[in-house]
Design an enzyme around this catalytic site. Structure first.
Site, PDB file in Angstrom:
ATOM      1  CD  GLU A  32      -2.565   1.665   0.279  1.00  0.00           C
ATOM      2  OE1 GLU A  32      -3.424   0.871  -0.125  1.00  0.00           O
ATOM      3  OE2 GLU A  32      -2.361   2.772  -0.276  1.00  0.00           O
ATOM      4  NE  ARG A  34      -5.174   6.108   0.186  1.00  0.00           N
ATOM      5  CZ  ARG A  34      -5.659   7.158  -0.439  1.00  0.00           C
ATOM      6  NH1 ARG A  34      -5.589   8.343   0.114  1.00  0.00           N
ATOM      7  NH2 ARG A  34      -6.237   7.039  -1.619  1.00  0.00           N
ATOM      8  N   GLY A 184     -24.117  12.956 -10.578  1.00  0.00           N
ATOM      9  CA  GLY A 184     -24.029  11.537 -10.212  1.00  0.00           C
ATOM     10  C   GLY A 184     -23.998  11.412  -8.700  1.00  0.00           C
ATOM     11  CG  LEU A 188     -26.870  14.164  -7.123  1.00  0.00           C
ATOM     12  CD1 LEU A 188     -27.937  13.189  -7.596  1.00  0.00           C
ATOM     13  CD2 LEU A 188     -27.334  15.604  -7.329  1.00  0.00           C
ATOM     14  CB  VAL A 239     -19.397  21.351 -17.711  1.00  0.00           C
ATOM     15  CG1 VAL A 239     -18.165  22.145 -17.308  1.00  0.00           C
ATOM     16  CG2 VAL A 239     -20.537  21.598 -16.741  1.00  0.00           C
ATOM     17  CG  MET A 321     -15.744   2.207 -10.885  1.00  0.00           C
ATOM     18  SD  MET A 321     -14.939   3.749 -11.348  1.00  0.00           S
ATOM     19  CE  MET A 321     -13.748   3.175 -12.552  1.00  0.00           C
ATOM     20  CG  HIS A 447     -47.776  -2.237  12.412  1.00  0.00           C
ATOM     21  ND1 HIS A 447     -47.865  -1.403  11.308  1.00  0.00           N
ATOM     22  CD2 HIS A 447     -48.580  -1.699  13.377  1.00  0.00           C
ATOM     23  CE1 HIS A 447     -48.702  -0.408  11.598  1.00  0.00           C
ATOM     24  NE2 HIS A 447     -49.139  -0.560  12.836  1.00  0.00           N
TER      25      HIS A 447
HETATM   26  P1  NAI Z   1     -20.979   9.225 -11.867  1.00  0.00           P
HETATM   27  O1  NAI Z   1     -20.631   8.471 -13.054  1.00  0.00           O
HETATM   28  O2  NAI Z   1     -21.915   8.656 -10.843  1.00  0.00           O
HETATM   29  O3  NAI Z   1     -21.608  10.641 -12.288  1.00  0.00           O
HETATM   30  C1  NAI Z   1     -20.935  11.552 -13.113  1.00  0.00           C
HETATM   31  C2  NAI Z   1     -21.944  12.438 -13.811  1.00  0.00           C
HETATM   32  O4  NAI Z   1     -21.247  13.475 -14.502  1.00  0.00           O
HETATM   33  C3  NAI Z   1     -22.775  11.683 -14.848  1.00  0.00           C
HETATM   34  O5  NAI Z   1     -24.144  11.849 -14.546  1.00  0.00           O
HETATM   35  C4  NAI Z   1     -22.364  12.342 -16.172  1.00  0.00           C
HETATM   36  O6  NAI Z   1     -23.414  12.406 -17.080  1.00  0.00           O
HETATM   37  C5  NAI Z   1     -21.926  13.732 -15.711  1.00  0.00           C
HETATM   38  N1  NAI Z   1     -21.031  14.421 -16.661  1.00  0.00           N
HETATM   39  C6  NAI Z   1     -19.961  13.909 -17.325  1.00  0.00           C
HETATM   40  N2  NAI Z   1     -19.384  14.844 -18.137  1.00  0.00           N
HETATM   41  C7  NAI Z   1     -20.106  15.996 -17.963  1.00  0.00           C
HETATM   42  C8  NAI Z   1     -20.023  17.306 -18.518  1.00  0.00           C
HETATM   43  N3  NAI Z   1     -19.074  17.664 -19.392  1.00  0.00           N
HETATM   44  N4  NAI Z   1     -20.940  18.219 -18.135  1.00  0.00           N
HETATM   45  C9  NAI Z   1     -21.915  17.904 -17.248  1.00  0.00           C
HETATM   46  N5  NAI Z   1     -22.018  16.679 -16.674  1.00  0.00           N
HETATM   47  C10 NAI Z   1     -21.144  15.723 -17.030  1.00  0.00           C
HETATM   48  O7  NAI Z   1     -19.581   9.628 -11.195  1.00  0.00           O
HETATM   49  P2  NAI Z   1     -19.207  10.208  -9.772  1.00  0.00           P
HETATM   50  O8  NAI Z   1     -20.389  10.810  -9.096  1.00  0.00           O
HETATM   51  O9  NAI Z   1     -18.013  11.051 -10.002  1.00  0.00           O
HETATM   52  O10 NAI Z   1     -18.818   8.916  -8.965  1.00  0.00           O
HETATM   53  C11 NAI Z   1     -17.712   8.120  -9.381  1.00  0.00           C
HETATM   54  C12 NAI Z   1     -17.877   6.683  -9.001  1.00  0.00           C
HETATM   55  O11 NAI Z   1     -17.864   6.530  -7.600  1.00  0.00           O
HETATM   56  C13 NAI Z   1     -19.168   6.102  -9.504  1.00  0.00           C
HETATM   57  O12 NAI Z   1     -18.929   4.891 -10.135  1.00  0.00           O
HETATM   58  C14 NAI Z   1     -20.003   5.907  -8.265  1.00  0.00           C
HETATM   59  O13 NAI Z   1     -20.842   4.768  -8.369  1.00  0.00           O
HETATM   60  C15 NAI Z   1     -18.955   5.750  -7.177  1.00  0.00           C
HETATM   61  N6  NAI Z   1     -19.497   6.269  -5.927  1.00  0.00           N
HETATM   62  C16 NAI Z   1     -20.468   5.571  -5.297  1.00  0.00           C
HETATM   63  C17 NAI Z   1     -21.040   6.057  -4.153  1.00  0.00           C
HETATM   64  C18 NAI Z   1     -22.152   5.303  -3.530  1.00  0.00           C
HETATM   65  O14 NAI Z   1     -22.357   4.154  -3.878  1.00  0.00           O
HETATM   66  N7  NAI Z   1     -22.905   5.895  -2.612  1.00  0.00           N
HETATM   67  C19 NAI Z   1     -20.618   7.333  -3.554  1.00  0.00           C
HETATM   68  C20 NAI Z   1     -19.624   8.000  -4.333  1.00  0.00           C
HETATM   69  C21 NAI Z   1     -19.092   7.458  -5.463  1.00  0.00           C
END
Ligand code: NAI
Length: 468
Positions: A32, A34, A184, A188, A239, A321, A447
């Site tokens: 590792e 880190r 994503g 959020l 963007v 992921m 319940h």
């Molecule tokens: P994500 O893939 O979930 O979301 C990225 C978003 O960015 C997508 O909706 C995409 O359409 C948008 N996007 C891409 N290019 C863009 C542009 N030029 N302009 C505007 N929007 C654009 O990726 P995120 O949120 O970065 O997460 C990465 C990974 O980490 C994911 O695979 C996710 O499943 C995982 N993760 C899971 C969590 C959980 O299970 N609670 C928490 C945090 C991450």
């Protein structure tokens, strides 16, 4: 000393694989780079973000949410440094926990950067530049993923003003304005944290919907809920630029369908547009390990790469992921290496978005079933008709169960609502056992619980819910 297994990377995939292999009697080492074990998830991802999500939710409740319960006059004062301290303490106890597990299972830890020298050999270079070579029967690449950035857009992350998730869990001040690029999971969740603490949050998302890939009905309703909480969500917006300004940063975006560009300024910009498999400096090309066209390590059904004796799992290979997907792969691979039959059921992997309310999902979405031409039934039950939800003022959201029209077998479950991330698991277990909507609907549920809405949705798919 020769090992049975050397794991490179100690995230949820790597450390779980190491522990399971050691439990099964293998001599295991983990490399590792880190200073602490646990990878992205424990150090800068899942765990610290959940600490902040919980703390910010408590703050927001105290500030806005108690009057209707007859608890008035609360005026909480934010001590951000202390809140971040809670996050750091949570991380520490988790990463210490992994170190404890390694000790308990007699796993040797090597701090440094691992490089594959070919089957059977891993070089470890410490921070001081000292190199040693470990000999092993098997190598597992569990190096995870890294921030992907925005395709075609230059983003200079300084982790203060233009931040990835790493900077967004460590802001020293609540930004007045925060722009989140990407609607994503990361955008959020972390957007919610800072919105609750007082930021004006704008989310810019390329797709027509947030949480792309989730069941359409769920993401639509969830978008309305976040908008009601004050999140400004712009969908269908691409963007094209993120730049630093004197007072912060600006984001330029244009409608995906074509049209005029808009530029917004904010104190902080969080770029959360996905992650990429992390294989930098691993020496895979020299070792002859093949990657696919998306930079992921290619593996067969038993996690083996094209080079015998070299395996890979987690974010660095195909599939979602998600930490728990990596963990299950870690267990399965350890079992395979110990001569047992390891297996992961990729059709039944839950996913949870830890916002308020939570969004949770397992199995197929309605859109996926339609596209596959599967005949299905839908059972839906709103929390507004659930007694416990009413008592807790948690009536927002619903449960949706999708079942095969012919056989009644449950094919998917989707929940948006308080506690969705816990409730999803009864649907997950049911699906793992190939259960039907009738099975779930006939299972006695205590319940009053929120989980009764799951039972009612199942009854709805099978025949009719009682309480609606
Ligand atoms: P994500 O893939 O979930 O979301 C990225 C978003 O960015 C997508 O909706 C995409 O359409 C948008 N996007 C891409 N290019 C863009 C542009 N030029 N302009 C505007 N929007 C654009 O990726 P995120 O949120 O970065 O997460 C990465 C990974 O980490 C994911 O695979 C996710 O499943 C995982 N993760 C899971 C969590 C959980 O299970 N609670 C928490 C945090 C991450």
């Amino acid at each position: 000393m020769a090992y049975d297994l050397v794991v490179i990377g100690s995230g949820p995939g790597g450390y779980v694989c190491a522990v399971k292999a050691a439990q099964l009697g293998l001599k295991v080492a983990v490399v590792e780079k880190r200073a602490t074990y646990g990878g992205t998830c424990l150090n800068i991802g899942c765990i610290p973000s959940k600490a902040l999500l919980h703390a910010s939710e408590m703050y927001s409740h105290a500030a806005h949410g108690m009057d209707s319960l007859g608890i008035e006059g609360l005026a909480p004062k934010l001590n951000l440094a202390k809140m971040l301290g809670h996050k750091d303490a949570t991380v520490k106890s988790n990463v210490d926990g992994v170190a404890f597990l390694f000790k308990k299972n007699k796993i040797d830890g090597f701090q440094g950067t691992g490089k594959v020298l070919g089957a059977g050999k891993v070089a470890v270079t410490s921070d001081k530049g000292e190199e040693q070579v470990l000999e092993t029967k098997a190598i597992v690449i569990a190096t995870g993923s890294d921030v992907a950035g925005i395709p075609g857009v230059k983003v200079d992350f300084d982790e203060k003003v233009i931040v990835s998730s790493t900077g967004a869990i460590a802001l020293e001040k609540v930004p007045e304005n925060l722009i989140v690029v990407g609607g994503g999971v990361i955008g959020l969740e972390l957007g919610s944290v800072w919105m609750r603490l007082g930021s004006k949050v704008t989310v810019v998302e390329y797709l027509d919907t947030i949480l792309g890939g989730m069941d359409g009905e769920v993401s639509k309703q969830f978008q309305r809920m976040l908008a009601k909480q004050g999140m400004d969500i712009r969908v269908g917006a691409k963007v094209t630029g993120v730049e630093k300004t004197k007072s912060g940063a600006k984001v330029t975006f244009e409608p995906v369908k074509g049209g005029e560009a808009t530029t917004l300024e904010a104190n902080v910009v969080l770029v959360a547009t996905g992650r990429r498999p992390y294989t930098d400096g691993l020496g895979l090309a020299e070792a002859g390990v093949a990657l696919d066209n998306r930079g992921r390590v290619e593996i067969d059904g038993h996690f083996q790469t094209n080079v015998p004796g070299i395996y890979a799992l987690g974010d660095v290979v195909r599939g979602p992921m998600l930490a728990h997907k990596a963990e299950d792969e870690g267990v399965a691979l350890a079992e395979i290496l110990a001569g047992q039959a390891g297996h992961v059921n990729y059709d039944v992997i839950p996913s949870v978005v830890y916002t308020q309310p939570e969004v949770a999902s397992v199995g197929k979405t309605e859109e996926e079933l339609k596209a596959a031409g599967v005949a299905y039934k839908v059972g839906k039950f709103p929390f507004s008709a659930n007694g416990r939800a009413r008592a807790m003022l948690a009536t927002d959201g619903f449960v949706k169960i999708l079942a095969d029209k012919e056989t009644d077998r449950v094919l998917g479950g989707h929940i948006v609502g308080f506690g969705a991330g816990e409730m999803i698991h009864e649907i997950t277990v049911l699906m793992e056992f190939g259960g039907s909507a009738e099975d779930l609907g006939r299972t006695c549920h205590a319940h009053p619980t929120m989980s009764e809405a799951v039972k009612e949705a199942a009854l709805g798919a099978f025949f009719k819910p009682i309480h609606m």
